[in-house]
Design a protein around this motif. Structure first.
Motif, PDB file in Angstrom:
ATOM      1  N   THR A 234      -5.954 -73.239 -25.488  1.00  0.00           N
ATOM      2  CA  THR A 234      -5.247 -72.273 -26.048  1.00  0.00           C
ATOM      3  C   THR A 234      -4.126 -71.704 -25.083  1.00  0.00           C
ATOM      4  N   TRP A 235      -2.910 -71.961 -25.516  1.00  0.00           N
ATOM      5  CA  TRP A 235      -1.683 -71.543 -24.828  1.00  0.00           C
ATOM      6  C   TRP A 235      -0.761 -70.361 -25.722  1.00  0.00           C
ATOM      7  N   PRO A 236      -0.648 -69.279 -24.688  1.00  0.00           N
ATOM      8  CA  PRO A 236      -1.095 -69.074 -23.519  1.00  0.00           C
ATOM      9  C   PRO A 236      -2.683 -68.706 -23.547  1.00  0.00           C
ATOM     10  N   ALA A 237      -3.196 -68.704 -22.174  1.00  0.00           N
ATOM     11  CA  ALA A 237      -4.753 -68.683 -22.154  1.00  0.00           C
ATOM     12  C   ALA A 237      -4.958 -67.175 -22.948  1.00  0.00           C
ATOM     13  N   LYS A 238      -6.358 -67.305 -23.508  1.00  0.00           N
ATOM     14  CA  LYS A 238      -7.047 -66.334 -24.088  1.00  0.00           C
ATOM     15  C   LYS A 238      -8.543 -66.177 -23.508  1.00  0.00           C
ATOM     16  N   LEU A 239      -8.717 -64.861 -23.037  1.00  0.00           N
ATOM     17  CA  LEU A 239     -10.223 -64.745 -22.704  1.00  0.00           C
ATOM     18  C   LEU A 239     -11.070 -65.260 -23.708  1.00  0.00           C
TER      19      LEU A 239
ATOM     20  N   HIS B 224      -2.471 -80.480 -25.576  1.00  0.00           N
ATOM     21  CA  HIS B 224      -2.052 -80.156 -24.259  1.00  0.00           C
ATOM     22  C   HIS B 224      -0.525 -79.847 -24.086  1.00  0.00           C
ATOM     23  N   PRO B 225      -0.618 -78.754 -23.525  1.00  0.00           N
ATOM     24  CA  PRO B 225       0.631 -78.091 -22.986  1.00  0.00           C
ATOM     25  C   PRO B 225       1.470 -79.210 -22.194  1.00  0.00           C
ATOM     26  N   PHE B 226       2.868 -79.177 -22.313  1.00  0.00           N
ATOM     27  CA  PHE B 226       3.501 -79.662 -21.536  1.00  0.00           C
ATOM     28  C   PHE B 226       5.191 -79.089 -21.656  1.00  0.00           C
ATOM     29  N   CYS B 227       5.691 -79.439 -20.572  1.00  0.00           N
ATOM     30  CA  CYS B 227       7.295 -78.541 -20.637  1.00  0.00           C
ATOM     31  C   CYS B 227       8.374 -79.386 -20.316  1.00  0.00           C
ATOM     32  N   PHE B 228       9.600 -79.179 -20.878  1.00  0.00           N
ATOM     33  CA  PHE B 228      10.753 -79.898 -20.605  1.00  0.00           C
ATOM     34  C   PHE B 228      11.507 -78.962 -19.671  1.00  0.00           C
ATOM     35  N   VAL B 229      11.930 -79.345 -18.396  1.00  0.00           N
ATOM     36  CA  VAL B 229      12.827 -78.415 -17.573  1.00  0.00           C
ATOM     37  C   VAL B 229      14.051 -78.940 -17.183  1.00  0.00           C
ATOM     38  N   VAL B 230      15.101 -78.106 -17.080  1.00  0.00           N
ATOM     39  CA  VAL B 230      16.428 -78.724 -16.643  1.00  0.00           C
ATOM     40  C   VAL B 230      16.020 -78.403 -15.040  1.00  0.00           C
ATOM     41  N   TRP B 231      15.879 -79.525 -14.339  1.00  0.00           N
ATOM     42  CA  TRP B 231      15.707 -79.709 -13.132  1.00  0.00           C
ATOM     43  C   TRP B 231      16.886 -80.211 -12.368  1.00  0.00           C
ATOM     44  N   ASN B 232      17.619 -79.371 -11.623  1.00  0.00           N
ATOM     45  CA  ASN B 232      18.837 -80.016 -10.842  1.00  0.00           C
ATOM     46  C   ASN B 232      18.535 -80.255  -9.553  1.00  0.00           C
ATOM     47  N   HIS B 233      17.369 -80.085  -9.094  1.00  0.00           N
ATOM     48  CA  HIS B 233      17.302 -80.489  -7.541  1.00  0.00           C
ATOM     49  C   HIS B 233      16.243 -81.425  -7.371  1.00  0.00           C
TER      50      HIS B 233
ATOM     51  N   GLU C 142       4.510 -69.156 -27.542  1.00  0.00           N
ATOM     52  CA  GLU C 142       5.202 -68.385 -26.631  1.00  0.00           C
ATOM     53  C   GLU C 142       5.675 -69.183 -25.665  1.00  0.00           C
ATOM     54  N   GLN C 143       6.930 -68.513 -25.117  1.00  0.00           N
ATOM     55  CA  GLN C 143       7.583 -69.327 -24.176  1.00  0.00           C
ATOM     56  C   GLN C 143       7.845 -68.185 -22.753  1.00  0.00           C
ATOM     57  N   TYR C 144       8.118 -69.190 -21.763  1.00  0.00           N
ATOM     58  CA  TYR C 144       8.224 -68.350 -20.281  1.00  0.00           C
ATOM     59  C   TYR C 144       9.164 -69.137 -19.833  1.00  0.00           C
ATOM     60  N   GLY C 145      10.171 -68.809 -19.088  1.00  0.00           N
ATOM     61  CA  GLY C 145      11.111 -69.426 -18.566  1.00  0.00           C
ATOM     62  C   GLY C 145      12.803 -69.574 -18.962  1.00  0.00           C
ATOM     63  N   GLY C 146      12.939 -68.960 -20.067  1.00  0.00           N
ATOM     64  CA  GLY C 146      14.323 -68.791 -20.430  1.00  0.00           C
ATOM     65  C   GLY C 146      14.742 -69.934 -21.328  1.00  0.00           C
ATOM     66  N   GLU C 147      16.312 -70.403 -20.987  1.00  0.00           N
ATOM     67  CA  GLU C 147      16.728 -71.378 -21.816  1.00  0.00           C
ATOM     68  C   GLU C 147      16.734 -72.611 -21.329  1.00  0.00           C
ATOM     69  N   GLU C 148      16.058 -72.820 -20.103  1.00  0.00           N
ATOM     70  CA  GLU C 148      15.892 -74.069 -19.339  1.00  0.00           C
ATOM     71  C   GLU C 148      14.504 -74.490 -19.195  1.00  0.00           C
ATOM     72  N   TRP C 149      13.626 -74.050 -19.847  1.00  0.00           N
ATOM     73  CA  TRP C 149      12.386 -74.379 -19.830  1.00  0.00           C
ATOM     74  C   TRP C 149      11.904 -74.079 -21.061  1.00  0.00           C
ATOM     75  N   ILE C 150      11.201 -75.335 -21.701  1.00  0.00           N
ATOM     76  CA  ILE C 150      10.719 -75.187 -22.946  1.00  0.00           C
ATOM     77  C   ILE C 150       9.293 -75.583 -23.118  1.00  0.00           C
ATOM     78  N   THR C 151       8.324 -75.078 -23.372  1.00  0.00           N
ATOM     79  CA  THR C 151       6.664 -75.321 -23.430  1.00  0.00           C
ATOM     80  C   THR C 151       6.498 -75.829 -24.892  1.00  0.00           C
ATOM     81  N   MET C 152       5.736 -77.180 -24.796  1.00  0.00           N
ATOM     82  CA  MET C 152       5.557 -77.753 -26.178  1.00  0.00           C
ATOM     83  C   MET C 152       4.108 -78.158 -26.010  1.00  0.00           C
ATOM     84  N   LEU C 153       3.415 -78.703 -27.339  1.00  0.00           N
ATOM     85  CA  LEU C 153       1.957 -79.093 -27.342  1.00  0.00           C
ATOM     86  C   LEU C 153       2.018 -80.394 -27.803  1.00  0.00           C
ATOM     87  N   ASP C 154       1.550 -81.488 -27.186  1.00  0.00           N
ATOM     88  CA  ASP C 154       1.561 -82.510 -27.711  1.00  0.00           C
ATOM     89  C   ASP C 154       0.599 -82.760 -28.941  1.00  0.00           C
TER      90      ASP C 154
END
Length: 127
Positions: free
Chosen positions: A61-66, A118-127, A102-114
């Motif tokens: 479950t995303w996000p986690a639920k008791l 399974h949750p996975f994220c695409f992240v704008v990673w500049n470093h 539900e999303q956490y991380g703003g415009e540069e981080w998207i959480t998806m479900l395969d």
């Protein structure tokens, strides 16, 4: 002594579904295959993802639920910029993923479900 992370293994009930999804998403070839376990691997580095059959697999479950199946881990995939982020999300959706409610991380981080949940994220990673 040197230790490197080589492969992340995802449990699932439908190996072909996840192999199809991740090989299409990442353009990684299958490098190992038996009936209950298939591995794919990056051509650019030493990282891989494998899919292991588990008849009792329950999507987290995303996000986690008791009281519900908890996520044990998730994958983060780096993209170059917001344009690439949008393109990656659109491509993953076409391949069968869903944008998490539900999303956490703003415009540069998207959480998806395969396709197996399974949750996975695409992240704008500049470093």
């Amino acid at each position: 002594m040197s230790i490197k992370l080589k492969t992340v293994i995802l449990e699932c009930r439908d190996i072909p579904q996840l192999v199809s999804f991740y090989t299409s998403l990442l353009h990684w070839p299958v490098v190992y295959e038996i009936e209950t376990f298939v591995g794919i691997h990056s051509n650019e580095d030493e990282m891989g993802i494998a899919f292991q059959y588990d008849e009792n697999y329950v999507p987290p479950t995303w996000p986690a639920k008791l009281g519900q199946q908890q996520m044990m881990a998730h994958l983060d995939f780096a993209v170059e910029d917001k344009s690439a982020l949008k393109e990656a999300v659109e491509n993953a959706t076409i391949l069968g993923a869903k944008i998490a409610d539900e999303q956490y991380g703003g415009e540069e981080w998207i959480t998806m479900l395969d396709p197996a949940g399974h949750p996975f994220c695409f992240v704008v990673w500049n470093h």
